[in-house]
Design an enzyme around this catalytic site. Structure first.
Site, PDB file in Angstrom:
ATOM      1  N   ASP A 144      46.363  19.379  89.877  1.00  0.00           N
ATOM      2  CA  ASP A 144      45.798  20.146  88.759  1.00  0.00           C
ATOM      3  C   ASP A 144      45.677  21.640  89.042  1.00  0.00           C
ATOM      4  OD1 ASP A 144      45.506  17.727  87.356  1.00  0.00           O
ATOM      5  OD2 ASP A 144      43.611  17.348  88.377  1.00  0.00           O
ATOM      6  N   LYS A 188      50.390  23.357  87.628  1.00  0.00           N
ATOM      7  CA  LYS A 188      51.839  23.212  87.834  1.00  0.00           C
ATOM      8  C   LYS A 188      52.624  23.205  86.534  1.00  0.00           C
ATOM      9  CE  LYS A 188      51.049  19.479  90.119  1.00  0.00           C
ATOM     10  NZ  LYS A 188      49.597  19.562  90.280  1.00  0.00           N
ATOM     11  N   GLY A 194      49.216  14.903  85.112  1.00  0.00           N
ATOM     12  CA  GLY A 194      48.826  15.422  83.806  1.00  0.00           C
ATOM     13  C   GLY A 194      49.098  16.907  83.822  1.00  0.00           C
ATOM     14  N   HIS A 195      50.171  17.316  83.162  1.00  0.00           N
ATOM     15  CA  HIS A 195      50.585  18.720  83.194  1.00  0.00           C
ATOM     16  C   HIS A 195      50.419  19.332  81.814  1.00  0.00           C
ATOM     17  CE1 HIS A 195      53.359  17.805  86.879  1.00  0.00           C
ATOM     18  NE2 HIS A 195      52.090  17.606  87.111  1.00  0.00           N
ATOM     19  N   GLN A 208      50.988  16.085  91.454  1.00  0.00           N
ATOM     20  CA  GLN A 208      49.952  15.964  92.490  1.00  0.00           C
ATOM     21  C   GLN A 208      49.983  17.170  93.453  1.00  0.00           C
ATOM     22  OE1 GLN A 208      52.039  12.772  92.054  1.00  0.00           O
ATOM     23  NE2 GLN A 208      50.654  12.565  90.351  1.00  0.00           N
TER      24      GLN A 208
END
Ligand code: GDP
Ligand code: IMO
Ligand code: MG
Length: 423
Positions: free
Chosen positions: A13, A16, A40-41, A223
């Site tokens: 987080d 990215k 989760g991007h 990650q």
């Protein structure tokens, strides 16, 4: 840009999604090489916010070929839902290519993730419960089902039969969970397959040929270094290799092909899930970082645990990944603090250490030793030139570089595409 890798330098987080989005403008191919829909991007374009968990963020650019490479695990339901979401918002997904070697996340993997987390009790990892760990377990055990298996329905059903029988021994026999039925899963997966199989391509060869032709290839990590199965804070990690090492094994591209290795670091730090965190903040400053930084999970909605920047951990990320540069995000979130702190070392059993210690017990026993720097009041959202940053913000940036031994080449000062400083 050549072959550029971007991944998290911390516990995920770091921003990215927006960093990939920035590099994607020049990229021909954008590749996810590890992990699955545990990521989760977030990408913000004007008033629009996109949350992607599996498809590379590069999909947002029409000229880019997004690739899901061999090191990933793919939940086909999530893949199709994400493709549908993008298509419904005008983003074309037909260019997506998927390696035949990616492993499939199956319904029993999700069930096992849930059961295993519950059974761990106080030692729970805080997984995303997407079946990531159990899917990689099957991969390493050589009993997984892969994308390539979808091309041979009869073979797929035969392997599935064996897999489901095995999983039911554990799920039903040992844990008392309801059993799975191979025929129902088989029907469901083969119904989805007709939309997926046309995307299956030898992605190692595709990327290799593109690089030979001088194309720009971006490897989009999910990650972060501290979640790496080997080099992270085991067991509070994910089940893949998110860092630079994972790029070559995860794509089938040799290590000499990489030109730039960019670690994304926040100006502070966060972590979701459990596990030791030496610079964690439990006070009003921590709450403020969460509020101002919007630190809630994209996938799970969980509040992220906040802390001061940990330079011991960042120094480690520079070392184990051979980072050529750092992309520092969220500097704007620190505005308005009287002092900004960063941990330059740990105190461990009476000794001061500057290198990240191996083993969870050592990390738990480590106490962060801070340098306090003066803060700044100014809102940074409109700053586009390094020289226009407040002096104290520049001092903070230069202190980080000096401590970790890698240049900070980009600084973001807000979530939007243009809220960026290139140095
Ligand atoms: P990722 O998993 O590394 O892609 O990061 P996430 O998307 O989970 O979390 C990063 C969050 O920070 C997202 O909501 C981004 O929109 C936001 N963000 C990224 N860069 C910046 C920045 O420079 N400033 C601020 N305020 N927010 C940012
Ligand atoms: P992005 O790409 C933050 C964490 C989980 C948990 C541990 C194991 O958005 O940075 P898993 O479901 O992978 O078995 O969970 O890893 N985790 C992440 N934390 N960002 C992520 O992805 C994460 N992916 C996994 O919270 O602690
Ligand atoms: Mg995320």
């Amino acid at each position: 840009m050549g072959a550029t890798v971007v991944f998290g330098a911390q516990w995920g987080d770091e921003g990215k999604g927006r960093v990939t989005d920035y590099f994607s403008e020049q990229a021909d191919i954008v590749v996810r090489y590890a992990g699955g829909n545990n990521a989760g991007h977030t990408i913000i374009i004007g008033k629009e916010r996109f949350a992607l968990s599996l498809i590379p963020s590069g999909v947002m650019y029409p000229g880019v070929t997004p690739v899901i490479a061999a090191g990933c695990v793919v939940d086909p339901e999530v893949l199709l839902a994400e493709m549908d979401m993008l298509e419904s918002r005008g983003v074309e997904t037909g260019r997506l290519r998927i390696s035949p070697a990616t492993h499939l996340i199956m319904p029993y993997h999700r069930a096992l993730d849930e059961v295993l987390e519950t059974r761990r009790g106080a030692l729970r990892i805080g997984t995303t419960k997407k079946g990531i760990g159990p899917a990689y377990q099957d991969k390493i055990a050589r009993s997984g089902l892969r994308m390539i298996d979808l091309l041979d329905p009869a073979g797929f059903l035969a392997k599935l039969e064996t897999a489901v029988a095995d999983k039911n021994v554990v799920l039903q026999g040992a844990y008392g969970s309801p059993p799975f039925r191979a025929d129902a899963i088989g029907e469901h997966y083969l119904a989805m397959a007709h939309r997926i199989t046309p995307l299956i391509t030898d992605t190692s060869l595709l990327i290799h040929r593109a690089l030979v032709d001088g194309a720009n290839v971006l490897f989009e990590g999910a990650q972060g270094t501290l979640l790496d199965i080997d080099h992270g804070t085991y067991p509070f990690v994910t089940s893949s290799s998110p860092g630079a090492g994972g790029v070559t094994s995860g794509t089938g591209i040799g290590p000499k092909a990489l030109d730039e290795i960019v670690g994304v670091s926040k100006a502070y730090i966060t972590r979701v899930g459990t596990g030791p965190f030496p610079t964690e903040l439990f006070d009003a400053v921590g709450d403020r970082l969460v509020d101002v930084g919007g630190e809630y999970g994209v996938v799970t909605g969980r509040r992220r645990r906040p802390g001061w920047l940990d330079l011991v951990a960042l120094r480690y990320a520079v070392r184990v990944n051979s980072l050529t540069a750092i992309f520092l995000t969220k500097l704007d979130v620190l505005s308005g603090l009287d002092v900004v702190k960063a941990a330059h070392s740990y105190r461990l059993h009476g000794e001061v250490i500057t290198e990240f210690p191996p083993g969870i017990a050592n990390l738990e026993a480590s106490e962060a030793v801070y340098t306090e720097l003066p803060g700044w009041e100014e809102d940074l959202g409109e700053v586009r030139r390094y020289s226009d940053l407040p002096g104290n913000a520049r001092s903070y940036v230069e202190f980080i570089e000096d401590q970790v031994g890698a240049p900070i080449r980009w600084i973001s000062v807000g979530p939007e595409r243009q809220q960026l400083i290139e140095r």
